[in-house]
Structures are given as structure tokens and as C-alpha cells.
Design a protein around this motif. Structure first.
Motif, PDB file in Angstrom:
ATOM      1  N   ASP A  97       0.817  -1.206   0.000  1.00  0.00           N
ATOM      2  CA  ASP A  97       0.000   0.000   0.000  1.00  0.00           C
ATOM      3  C   ASP A  97       0.857   1.265   0.000  1.00  0.00           C
ATOM      4  O   ASP A  97       0.495   2.266  -0.608  1.00  0.00           O
ATOM      5  CB  ASP A  97      -0.981   0.002   1.173  1.00  0.00           C
ATOM      6  N   GLU A  98       2.032   1.216   0.629  1.00  0.00           N
ATOM      7  CA  GLU A  98       2.941   2.359   0.597  1.00  0.00           C
ATOM      8  C   GLU A  98       3.515   2.550  -0.804  1.00  0.00           C
ATOM      9  O   GLU A  98       3.628   3.678  -1.284  1.00  0.00           O
ATOM     10  CB  GLU A  98       4.073   2.173   1.603  1.00  0.00           C
ATOM     11  N   ARG A  99       3.877   1.454  -1.463  1.00  0.00           N
ATOM     12  CA  ARG A  99       4.392   1.555  -2.835  1.00  0.00           C
ATOM     13  C   ARG A  99       3.319   2.100  -3.768  1.00  0.00           C
ATOM     14  O   ARG A  99       3.599   2.933  -4.626  1.00  0.00           O
ATOM     15  CB  ARG A  99       4.893   0.194  -3.319  1.00  0.00           C
ATOM     16  N   ASP A 100       2.076   1.632  -3.605  1.00  0.00           N
ATOM     17  CA  ASP A 100       0.967   2.134  -4.427  1.00  0.00           C
ATOM     18  C   ASP A 100       0.727   3.624  -4.191  1.00  0.00           C
ATOM     19  O   ASP A 100       0.467   4.374  -5.129  1.00  0.00           O
ATOM     20  CB  ASP A 100      -0.323   1.366  -4.134  1.00  0.00           C
ATOM     21  N   GLU A 101       0.798   4.031  -2.940  1.00  0.00           N
ATOM     22  CA  GLU A 101       0.567   5.437  -2.605  1.00  0.00           C
ATOM     23  C   GLU A 101       1.618   6.335  -3.266  1.00  0.00           C
ATOM     24  O   GLU A 101       1.285   7.382  -3.830  1.00  0.00           O
ATOM     25  CB  GLU A 101       0.598   5.623  -1.088  1.00  0.00           C
ATOM     26  N   VAL A 102       2.878   5.915  -3.231  1.00  0.00           N
ATOM     27  CA  VAL A 102       3.940   6.695  -3.865  1.00  0.00           C
ATOM     28  C   VAL A 102       3.717   6.745  -5.378  1.00  0.00           C
ATOM     29  O   VAL A 102       3.819   7.806  -6.000  1.00  0.00           O
ATOM     30  CB  VAL A 102       5.329   6.103  -3.536  1.00  0.00           C
TER      31      VAL A 102
END
Length: 127
Positions: A97-102
Motif C-alpha cells: 500500500d505504501e508503494r501504491d501510494e507513492v
């Protein structure tokens, strides 16, 4: 001579007489970080047309590893996101989810750059 010893770093980074604070990563940690950043790059590319250029850079310094992902839109200014993950994050892997957010944030920022550069003067080619 100061740069020839492990006790002297660049001015403002490591004080003379203090040991260097460079963080060394294992091969597995480096591989995991490269894969996580490559995942951000590919997700960012999936949100954008082919006319946008997406790339990344990894660097290793006194504050640990630093990753930067950048997007050059076809018009407007480039945008980038940089982060310095903790060693724990590298070993456990960066959360999806952090990678998607970035990736979403970079894609949205790059699209906004194009909209700002082009303005309202574009006439639609079709209805």
C-alpha cells in the motif's frame, strides 16, 4: 587528509574524530530495496501513458540508503519522490500500500504538471 580516514567525513556529515556512520547493507537487503523501487517504477508507469518517462536512483550514504523515483512528463516540470527506508523496512519489505501510494502520487503530480503547462487553451480533437 581528513577524507582518507574512517573518522573524517564530508564537512557537516561526520565530525573529525568521530567514527563514520555509513550504513552497510547486505546483498539481500540491496536486492530487496532494488526490487521495491523497481515495483514503484513499474506501478507508476502503469498509471501513465508512454509519453511520460519514469526512472529511479538508489544511493547509499551516511544516513543510509536513499531511493528516488522521478517522472518527466511530456510538458511541465519533472516530479520526484525520495525516501530513506529503515533497515527494518528493507528486511520486511516495503508494504504494497505504501508503494501504491507513492506511485499514485507521482502519477497524479506528473499529470498535474502537464495540465498546468498546457492550460485551458487546448481544443478537443473529438466530441
Amino acid at each position: 587528509m581528513n577524507g582518507n580516514t574512517p573518522y573524517g567525513g564530508a564537512p557537516g556529515v561526520t565530525e573529525a574524530g568521530q567514527p563514520s556512520t555509513d550504513v552497510e547493507l547486505t546483498q539481500d537487503q540491496r536486492r530487496a530495496l532494488r526490487q521495491a523501487v523497481a515495483g514503484i517504477v513499474s506501478r507508476t508507469r502503469s498509471y501513465l501513458p508512454d509519453s511520460y518517462t519514469v526512472g529511479s536512483e538508489l544511493s547509499y550514504g551516511s544516513n543510509g540508503p536513499t531511493a528516488t523515483v522521478a517522472v518527466r512528463p511530456p510538458a511541465g516540470h519533472p516530479v520526484s519522490a525520495g525516501f530513506t527506508p529503515d533497515l527494518d523496512d528493507i528486511e520486511t519489505g516495503l508494504a504494497a500500500d505504501e508503494r501504491d501510494e507513492v506511485a499514485r502520487g507521482l502519477a497524479a503530480s506528473a499529470a498535474l504538471q502537464v495540465m498546468d503547462a498546457v492550460g485551458d487553451g487546448v481544443k478537443p480533437t473529438a466530441r
